[in-house]
Scaffold this motif. Structure first.
Motif, mmCIF file in Angstrom:
data_model
loop_
_atom_site.group_PDB
_atom_site.id
_atom_site.type_symbol
_atom_site.label_atom_id
_atom_site.label_comp_id
_atom_site.label_asym_id
_atom_site.label_seq_id
_atom_site.Cartn_x
_atom_site.Cartn_y
_atom_site.Cartn_z
ATOM 1 N N ARG A 82 1.053 -1.290 -0.012
ATOM 2 C CA ARG A 82 0.119 0.066 -0.117
ATOM 3 C C ARG A 82 0.957 1.174 -0.208
ATOM 4 O O ARG A 82 1.714 1.406 0.889
ATOM 5 C CB ARG A 82 -0.924 0.095 1.292
ATOM 6 C CG ARG A 82 -1.880 0.975 1.397
ATOM 7 C CD ARG A 82 -2.884 0.822 2.421
ATOM 8 N NE ARG A 82 -4.126 0.268 2.028
ATOM 9 C CZ ARG A 82 -5.297 0.190 2.741
ATOM 10 N NH1 ARG A 82 -5.276 0.612 4.062
ATOM 11 N NH2 ARG A 82 -6.353 -0.406 2.389
ATOM 12 N N GLU A 96 -1.521 -1.166 -4.109
ATOM 13 C CA GLU A 96 -2.717 -0.377 -3.819
ATOM 14 C C GLU A 96 -1.988 1.030 -3.888
ATOM 15 O O GLU A 96 -1.199 1.567 -3.093
ATOM 16 C CB GLU A 96 -3.571 -0.560 -2.682
ATOM 17 C CG GLU A 96 -4.665 0.071 -2.491
ATOM 18 C CD GLU A 96 -5.458 -0.360 -1.161
ATOM 19 O OE1 GLU A 96 -6.569 0.061 -1.248
ATOM 20 O OE2 GLU A 96 -5.050 -0.872 -0.492
ATOM 21 N N ALA A 143 0.228 2.821 5.200
ATOM 22 C CA ALA A 143 0.721 2.384 4.162
ATOM 23 C C ALA A 143 2.150 1.787 4.512
ATOM 24 O O ALA A 143 2.709 1.859 5.667
ATOM 25 C CB ALA A 143 1.005 3.724 3.525
#
Ligand code: UTP
Length: 228
Positions: free
Chosen positions: A4, A38, A133
């Motif tokens: 992410r 992502e 993240a």
């Protein structure tokens, strides 16, 4: 490895020439990155924001109102990137942190500014912390973090790796006026420090550098939570 990733792209590198092909080249890199990761993107305001802010200030606006002007420009820039991303993007500019993970299921999420008092450097750091993240990339108009401003100090040296604490020490004296610039704003640096998020500051003038960082190539300056 799936990650992410939050990518902060300075308005100065994405939008400055108002060149649609340039915006498309970033969109193509981000689409490629989104195949196996992502991706969340935060877009800055660049020189356009500073020009609007300067006129607003000359008309009597205070710093919070000038910040609001800057936020509006970052969101317009973010929308141009959404147009270039087409169906790979969530179709609207996300305006707050809590909507970002919800929109994430529908494509690449693109944000601009959020609230007065900081820049999109801080937005990207807060977003990275908020969504947990794995990596924060700050794609800017210099090739990393320097000991002092390389445009002003010829003796300045570039770091390959520094701790978040050292980054805070470098940028803490930066003014927070609307439109002010530093490699990472002080609020962003403090959030990177508290969250311990792995961060790479790199030369965003070449969009391919973003892919290199995601693939694990050594590039720019890596900011780590502890010295090793
Ligand atoms: P930027 O994030 O573009 O500033 O926001 P910057 O560091 O100059 O970035 P680039 O790399 O050149 O694009 C522009 C201005 O918008 C306001 C601030 O005044 C900032 O200086 N702003 C932005 C906010 O007040 N809040 C935000 O969340 C984002």
């Amino acid at each position: 490895m799936w990650m992410r990733v939050v990518v902060s792209i300075g308005g100065s590198v994405l939008i400055e020439e108002m060149n649609p092909d340039r915006i498309k080249s970033y969109a193509s890199v981000l689409r490629e990155a989104a195949v196996s990761n992502e991706i969340f993107v935060v877009v800055g305001g660049g020189e356009t924001a500073r020009r609007y802010i300067n006129v607003g200030r000359a008309l009597g606006a205070n710093e919070a109102i000038c910040d609001r002007i800057g936020i509006d420009i970052t969101r317009l820039n973010a929308y141009l990137l959404i147009l270039a991303l087409g169906d790979a993007a969530y179709p609207e500019v996300v305006r707050n942190y809590q909507d970002a993970p919800l929109a994430g299921g529908s494509g690449i999420v693109v944000m601009g500014g959020v609230s007065p008092g900081y820049t999109t450097d801080a937005v990207s750091a807060i977003l990275a912390e908020y969504i947990g993240a794995d990596l924060l990339i700050n794609a800017t108009s210099v090739d990393g973090v320097y000991s002092s401003d390389p445009k002003l100090d010829p003796a300045s040296r570039r770091y390959e790796r520094i701790t978040a604490k050292e980054l805070v020490e470098i940028v803490i004296g930066t003014r927070l006026d609307a439109g002010s610039t530093s490699v990472i704003d002080p609020v962003g640096a403090k959030v990177i420090e508290r969250s311990g998020i792995r961060t790479i500051v790199l030369d965003g003038r070449n969009p391919l550098n973003i892919l290199k960082a995601i693939k694990g190539e050594k590039i720019g300056t890596e900011i780590v939570s502890e010295s090793v």
